[in-house]
Design an enzyme around this catalytic site. Structure first.
Site, PDB file in Angstrom:
ATOM      1  N   ARG A   1      -4.958   3.395  -4.233  1.00  0.00           N
ATOM      2  CA  ARG A   1      -5.664   3.501  -4.574  1.00  0.00           C
ATOM      3  C   ARG A   1      -5.099   3.985  -6.422  1.00  0.00           C
ATOM      4  O   ARG A   1      -5.037   3.605  -6.901  1.00  0.00           O
ATOM      5  CB  ARG A   1      -7.107   3.761  -5.288  1.00  0.00           C
ATOM      6  CG  ARG A   1      -7.615   2.853  -3.595  1.00  0.00           C
ATOM      7  CD  ARG A   1      -9.619   3.331  -3.714  1.00  0.00           C
ATOM      8  NE  ARG A   1      -9.475   4.753  -2.926  1.00  0.00           N
ATOM      9  CZ  ARG A   1     -10.252   5.588  -3.485  1.00  0.00           C
ATOM     10  NH1 ARG A   1     -11.257   5.270  -3.775  1.00  0.00           N
ATOM     11  NH2 ARG A   1     -10.402   6.652  -3.285  1.00  0.00           N
TER      12      ARG A   1
ATOM     13  N   ASN B   1     -11.957   1.663  -1.616  1.00  0.00           N
ATOM     14  CA  ASN B   1     -11.937   1.193  -0.070  1.00  0.00           C
ATOM     15  C   ASN B   1     -12.908   0.463   0.296  1.00  0.00           C
ATOM     16  O   ASN B   1     -14.065   0.275   0.144  1.00  0.00           O
ATOM     17  CB  ASN B   1     -12.200   2.593  -0.009  1.00  0.00           C
ATOM     18  CG  ASN B   1     -10.608   3.682   0.144  1.00  0.00           C
ATOM     19  OD1 ASN B   1      -9.543   3.163  -0.131  1.00  0.00           O
ATOM     20  ND2 ASN B   1     -10.954   5.116   0.056  1.00  0.00           N
TER      21      ASN B   1
END
Length: 89
Positions: free
Chosen positions: A19, A37
């Site tokens: 990320r 996520n």
């Protein structure tokens, strides 16, 4: 032209800085969106901005600099929302 893409990335992409990698790419390109996520181990990337820049970012999601191991990217276009900034969750 402005575009918005939702890309769901499968593989070993959680717990490896994925990320943050996406956020760095988006910030460098001046794109808005998010990376989060998902409970099943995938990462959802939403990115909005100039179409060419969005396409470049999505192409880099499984590029040589991507952390972890990407096995699949499911991409779809979405309506532009005029988002600003980039978040990770």
């Amino acid at each position: 032209m402005t575009a918005r893409v939702v890309a769901v990335v499968s593989g070993h992409v959680q717990g490896v800085g994925y990320r943050w990698f996406v956020r760095e790419l988006a910030s460098a390109a001046g794109l808005a969106g998010s990376a989060r996520n998902l409970p099943d181990g995938r990462v959802e990337v939403v990115v909005e901005g100039p179409e060419d820049d969005v396409d470049s970012l999505v192409a880099a999601l499984d590029g040589p600099r991507a952390p972890g191991s990407v096995s699949r990217i499911d991409r779809r276009s979405a309506p532009v929302q005029g988002s600003t900034g980039f978040t990770t969750a």
